[in-house]
Structures are given as structure tokens and as C-alpha cells.
Design a protein around this motif. Structure first.
Motif, short mmCIF file in Angstrom:
data_model
loop_
_atom_site.label_atom_id
_atom_site.label_comp_id
_atom_site.label_asym_id
_atom_site.label_seq_id
_atom_site.Cartn_x
_atom_site.Cartn_y
_atom_site.Cartn_z
N LEU A 9 0.86 -1.18 0.00
CA LEU A 9 0.00 0.00 0.00
C LEU A 9 0.89 1.23 0.00
CD1 LEU A 9 -2.48 -0.97 2.88
CD2 LEU A 9 -2.84 -1.24 0.42
N ARG A 10 0.50 2.28 -0.71
CA ARG A 10 1.23 3.54 -0.68
C ARG A 10 0.69 4.38 0.48
NH1 ARG A 10 4.15 3.40 -5.23
NH2 ARG A 10 3.23 2.43 -7.05
N ALA A 23 -0.44 -0.56 16.33
CA ALA A 23 -1.61 -0.62 17.22
C ALA A 23 -2.49 -1.82 16.89
CB ALA A 23 -2.41 0.68 17.13
N LEU A 24 -2.48 -2.24 15.61
CA LEU A 24 -3.24 -3.43 15.21
C LEU A 24 -2.54 -4.72 15.63
CD1 LEU A 24 -4.50 -2.73 11.59
CD2 LEU A 24 -5.84 -2.81 13.69
N GLY A 25 -1.32 -4.62 16.14
CA GLY A 25 -0.58 -5.79 16.58
C GLY A 25 0.49 -6.26 15.62
N MET A 26 0.71 -5.52 14.55
CA MET A 26 1.77 -5.90 13.62
C MET A 26 3.10 -5.43 14.15
SD MET A 26 0.00 -5.16 9.93
CE MET A 26 0.61 -6.58 9.00
N GLU A 27 4.15 -6.15 13.77
CA GLU A 27 5.49 -5.75 14.16
C GLU A 27 6.23 -5.22 12.95
OE1 GLU A 27 7.05 -9.38 15.80
OE2 GLU A 27 7.54 -10.21 13.84
N PHE A 28 7.04 -4.19 13.18
CA PHE A 28 7.88 -3.63 12.13
C PHE A 28 9.02 -4.60 11.88
CE2 PHE A 28 11.68 -1.11 11.04
CZ PHE A 28 11.25 -0.60 9.83
N ARG A 29 9.24 -4.95 10.62
CA ARG A 29 10.29 -5.92 10.28
C ARG A 29 11.55 -5.25 9.73
NH1 ARG A 29 7.78 -11.23 9.11
NH2 ARG A 29 6.73 -11.68 11.09
N ARG A 30 11.36 -4.35 8.76
CA ARG A 30 12.54 -3.72 8.15
C ARG A 30 12.09 -2.59 7.23
NH1 ARG A 30 10.97 -7.96 5.44
NH2 ARG A 30 11.01 -8.06 3.18
N GLU A 31 13.05 -1.78 6.83
CA GLU A 31 12.79 -0.75 5.82
C GLU A 31 13.89 -0.80 4.77
OE1 GLU A 31 14.15 3.64 6.87
OE2 GLU A 31 13.01 2.75 8.52
N SER A 32 13.55 -0.33 3.58
CA SER A 32 14.48 -0.39 2.47
C SER A 32 14.24 0.81 1.56
CB SER A 32 14.25 -1.69 1.69
OG SER A 32 15.06 -1.74 0.55
N ASP A 33 15.31 1.47 1.16
CA ASP A 33 15.20 2.60 0.25
C ASP A 33 15.27 2.14 -1.19
OD1 ASP A 33 14.99 4.62 2.22
OD2 ASP A 33 17.16 4.58 2.52
N ILE A 34 14.52 2.82 -2.05
CA ILE A 34 14.59 2.59 -3.49
C ILE A 34 15.32 3.79 -4.08
CG2 ILE A 34 13.29 2.33 -5.65
CD1 ILE A 34 12.94 -0.02 -3.72
N VAL A 35 16.50 3.54 -4.65
CA VAL A 35 17.32 4.58 -5.26
C VAL A 35 17.63 4.14 -6.68
CG1 VAL A 35 19.47 5.88 -5.13
CG2 VAL A 35 18.33 5.16 -3.01
N ARG A 36 17.26 4.99 -7.64
CA ARG A 36 17.55 4.71 -9.05
C ARG A 36 18.31 5.88 -9.64
NH1 ARG A 36 12.84 0.80 -10.59
NH2 ARG A 36 11.54 1.21 -8.77
N GLY A 38 20.85 7.32 -8.70
CA GLY A 38 21.25 8.28 -7.69
C GLY A 38 20.11 9.07 -7.07
N ASN A 39 18.87 8.83 -7.50
CA ASN A 39 17.71 9.56 -6.99
C ASN A 39 16.89 8.67 -6.05
OD1 ASN A 39 18.15 11.98 -8.57
ND2 ASN A 39 17.47 10.77 -10.34
N HIS A 40 16.62 9.18 -4.87
CA HIS A 40 15.79 8.46 -3.91
C HIS A 40 14.34 8.56 -4.35
CE1 HIS A 40 13.65 7.60 -0.14
NE2 HIS A 40 14.72 6.86 0.13
N GLU A 41 13.70 7.42 -4.63
CA GLU A 41 12.32 7.40 -5.11
C GLU A 41 11.32 7.04 -4.03
OE1 GLU A 41 11.81 4.95 -8.55
OE2 GLU A 41 13.25 6.10 -9.73
N ALA A 42 11.72 6.16 -3.11
CA ALA A 42 10.75 5.68 -2.13
C ALA A 42 11.45 4.97 -0.99
CB ALA A 42 9.75 4.72 -2.78
N THR A 59 4.65 1.68 1.22
CA THR A 59 5.57 2.41 0.37
C THR A 59 5.32 3.90 0.49
OG1 THR A 59 5.73 0.59 -1.20
CG2 THR A 59 6.33 2.77 -2.02
N TYR A 60 6.37 4.63 0.84
CA TYR A 60 6.31 6.09 0.93
C TYR A 60 7.14 6.65 -0.22
CZ TYR A 60 6.96 10.85 2.61
OH TYR A 60 6.98 12.21 2.71
N ASN A 61 6.47 7.22 -1.23
CA ASN A 61 7.16 7.78 -2.38
C ASN A 61 7.74 9.15 -2.04
OD1 ASN A 61 4.85 5.99 -3.84
ND2 ASN A 61 6.74 6.03 -5.00
N THR A 62 8.99 9.37 -2.45
CA THR A 62 9.66 10.65 -2.19
C THR A 62 10.07 11.34 -3.49
OG1 THR A 62 11.78 9.49 -1.98
CG2 THR A 62 10.55 9.91 0.05
N ASP A 63 9.60 10.81 -4.61
CA ASP A 63 10.02 11.35 -5.91
C ASP A 63 9.05 12.36 -6.49
OD1 ASP A 63 7.94 9.70 -6.59
OD2 ASP A 63 9.06 8.48 -8.01
N GLY A 64 8.07 12.81 -5.68
CA GLY A 64 7.13 13.83 -6.15
C GLY A 64 5.87 13.29 -6.79
#
Length: 130
Positions: A9-10, A23-36, A38-42, A59-64
Motif C-alpha cells: 500500500l502507498r 496498534a493493530l498488533g503488527m510488528e515492524f520488520r525492516r525498511e528499504s530505500d529505493i534509489v535509481r 542516484g535519486n531516492h524514489e521511495a 511504500t512512501y514515495n519521495t520522488d514527487g
């Protein structure tokens, strides 16, 4: 053999989304950056219920790019041991159901829906048999 790995989900605010899914009971597992090129996209954030392999990717988009919640999306469903207890805990986090718990059919499971910070619907199904 094919196995189900994750659903993506975005999201627009990773901190609010993380608080909601934890709060729903899920645990955070990991995070990963998407860089293409040299530009950070998400940034991808993975969550799962303890002891389960299937994950939810936020997914948190950072490319606009912008996006809207599509009309084809339905919901994610999660089984809970005690719906009343779960809703009371979520209320402490400011998360309220769309409407009071109900049954779709006579003898069916008690359920209700909550929404995450981006408006995605999450169905909570009482697995206690009550």
C-alpha cells in the motif's frame, strides 16, 4: 511451489502509518530505500503479525509522484482473538471503527472495519466464536 509474500500500500505519512499498524498488533520488520540513478524514489516499510511470514509493505514515495486511493481497492482482513478487547485497545490510540461491530449473516463472525491514516479499510474479524 508458489507462496504469497506481501501486499503493498502507498502511504503519505510513514510515522502515522507505523503507529496505526503497530496498534493493530503488527510488528515492524525492516525498511528499504529505493534509489535509481542516484535519486531516492521511495522508502519501503515491512510489517507482519508476530509468527507470520506474509508481510504488509507500506511504500512512501519521495520522488514527487502523487496518487489516490483507487476505487478497485477493497480491504485487508485480520483475525483478532477478541474484537471488543481489540477495539478498546485501538480506541486508546484514537482509532475508531467505521460503525459498531456486526455480523454479515446469522451465525457469522462478528466483524467491523477501521481505516488507516490514508483511508485504507482494515476488516477486523473476531476469531473467538462469540
Amino acid at each position: 511451489m508458489t507462496t504469497f509474500l506481501h501486499t503493498m500500500l502507498r502511504v503519505t505519512d510513514p510515522a502515522k502509518s507505523r503507529a496505526f499498524y503497530e496498534a493493530l498488533g503488527m510488528e515492524f520488520r525492516r525498511e528499504s530505500d529505493i534509489v535509481r540513478d542516484g535519486n531516492h524514489e521511495a522508502t519501503l516499510y515491512f510489517f507482519a503479525f508476530p509468527g507470520e511470514d506474509v508481510e504488509l509493505e507500506l511504500t512512501y514515495n519521495t520522488d514527487g509522484r502523487s496518487y489516490e486511493l483507487g476505487t478497485a481497492y477493497g480491504h485487508i482482513a485480520a483475525g483478532v482473538d477478541d474484537l471488543a478487547e481489540t477495539l478498546a485497545a485501538l480506541e486508546q490510540e484514537g482509532i475508531r471503527p467505521e460503525r459498531e461491530p456486526y455480523r454479515v449473516r446469522e451465525g457469522g463472525s462478528l466483524l467491523c472495519f477501521v481505516q488507516d491514516p490514508d483511508g485504507y479499510r482494515i476488516e477486523l474479524i473476531d476469531r473467538s466464536g462469540a
